[in-house]
Design an enzyme around this catalytic site. Structure first.
Site, short mmCIF file in Angstrom:
data_model
loop_
_atom_site.label_atom_id
_atom_site.label_comp_id
_atom_site.label_asym_id
_atom_site.label_seq_id
_atom_site.Cartn_x
_atom_site.Cartn_y
_atom_site.Cartn_z
N ASN A 58 0.75 -1.26 0.01
CA ASN A 58 0.00 0.00 -0.12
C ASN A 58 1.01 1.18 -0.19
O ASN A 58 1.47 1.53 0.99
CB ASN A 58 -0.95 -0.05 1.07
N PHE A 59 0.78 1.96 -1.21
CA PHE A 59 2.03 3.13 -1.29
C PHE A 59 1.41 4.12 -0.66
O PHE A 59 2.02 5.21 -0.35
CB PHE A 59 2.12 3.57 -2.74
N LYS A 60 -0.01 4.33 -0.13
CA LYS A 60 -0.58 5.37 0.51
C LYS A 60 -0.41 6.74 -0.43
O LYS A 60 -0.57 6.53 -1.82
CB LYS A 60 -0.12 5.69 1.87
N HIS A 89 -9.40 1.10 5.60
CA HIS A 89 -8.19 1.39 6.50
C HIS A 89 -8.13 2.54 7.41
O HIS A 89 -9.12 3.40 6.88
CB HIS A 89 -7.09 2.01 5.16
N GLU A 135 -4.94 -4.94 10.95
CA GLU A 135 -3.82 -3.85 11.26
C GLU A 135 -4.10 -3.09 12.41
O GLU A 135 -4.82 -2.11 12.43
CB GLU A 135 -3.80 -2.90 10.11
N GLY A 173 3.08 2.26 10.62
CA GLY A 173 3.92 3.50 10.47
C GLY A 173 4.91 3.81 11.68
O GLY A 173 5.76 4.68 11.54
N SER A 208 3.87 -2.25 10.38
CA SER A 208 5.33 -2.27 10.35
C SER A 208 5.94 -3.88 10.03
O SER A 208 6.99 -4.05 10.49
CB SER A 208 5.79 -1.98 11.88
P1 PGA Z 1 3.24 0.19 7.67
O1 PGA Z 1 1.59 0.37 7.18
O2 PGA Z 1 3.79 -0.93 7.04
O3 PGA Z 1 3.99 1.49 7.20
O4 PGA Z 1 3.07 0.15 9.14
C1 PGA Z 1 0.80 -0.50 6.96
C2 PGA Z 1 -0.57 -0.13 6.36
O5 PGA Z 1 -1.03 0.64 6.61
O6 PGA Z 1 -1.06 -0.91 5.60
#
Ligand code: PGA
Length: 230
Positions: free
Chosen positions: A6-8, A88, A157, A163, A194
């Site tokens: 997921n690049f966001k 999400h 999640e 993050g 993470s």
């Molecule tokens: P992260 O994000 O791997 O940077 O913790 C995961 C996500 O939000 O899908």
């Protein structure tokens, strides 16, 4: 295993195209049964070819229409996009998507036959209240969601692990996944928060983990493919 990146709000159209080229090359070594998804930002959606699926991080539940700033089915169809992330925690929090909105979006894309990666997760204060509260919170995120949909993939999640560099512990993932698997009739269940090359092996080894949803560590094609090939 399922590996979803997921690049966001990261990468451009140009850098996504470079990324895909690099990934394509590296994925030649992946096992046949592993499935890879990339969710780039909307401006980078395209019908890239390769051993992976491109999905959208979001879309508005409409064919098209007057929904300023949104994309709908028509824009996704142009590139043959049939996979979407819904629920999400960042959309629930920053875009104020309520459970009601999330479930309407789910119903719309289910009706359209999309593969849905449906995200759930609890904030830190709920985790600190203990497991019973965690499960109550998580199960409430299935309100209005058809857990029997055959193209449903769930991603657990924990918000406090997203993050932050601090993934949930093996014990936390294992107990939560066990309980969730029961609740969702054994649908595929990903862990997110993470996940990175350094911890992918131990996460993958946990019973009830069918894959990972990766944010930060998916932004670099080398790091993400390292996870897929681990
Ligand atoms: P992260 O994000 O791997 O940077 O913790 C995961 C996500 O939000 O899908």
């Amino acid at each position: 295993m399922i590996y979803a990146g997921n690049f966001k709000t990261n990468h451009t159209r140009a850098s996504t195209a470079n990324y895909i080229e690099e990934l394509k090359d590296k994925l030649r070594g992946k096992s046949l049964e592993d499935r890879v998804y990339i969710f780039p930002p909307a401006t980078a959606l395209d019908d890239y070819e390769g051993d992976f699926t491109i999905g959208t991080q979001n879309a508005y539940p409409a064919q098209n229409g007057a929904y300023t700033g949104e994309i709908g089915l028509e824009q996704l169809d142009e590139f043959g996009i049939k996979s979407i992330l819904i629920g999400h925690s960042e959309r629930r929090e920053y875009m104020a998507e309520t459970q009601d909105k999330v479930s309407q979006k789910f119903a719309f894309f289910q009706e359209q036959g999309f593969e849905i990666i449906y995200c759930i997760g609890e904030p830190l204060e709920v985790r600190e209240n203990g497991f019973e509260d965690v499960m109550k919170y998580l199960l409430a995120q299935f309100d209005g969601i058809d857990i029997n949909y055959d193209k449903l993939i769930v991603a657990y999640e924990p918000i406090w692990a997203i993050g932050t560099g601090r993934s949930a512990t093996v014990e936390e993932i294992s107990t939560t996944h066990r309980a969730l698997k029961n609740a969702i009739n054994d649908r595929p269940l990903l862990y997110g928060g993470s996940a990175k090359p350094e911890n992918i092996k131990e996460i993958k080894a946990i019973a009830g983990v069918d894959g990972v949803l990766v944010g930060s560590a998916s932004l670099d094609a080398n790091s993400f493919s390292q996870m897929v090939l681990s």
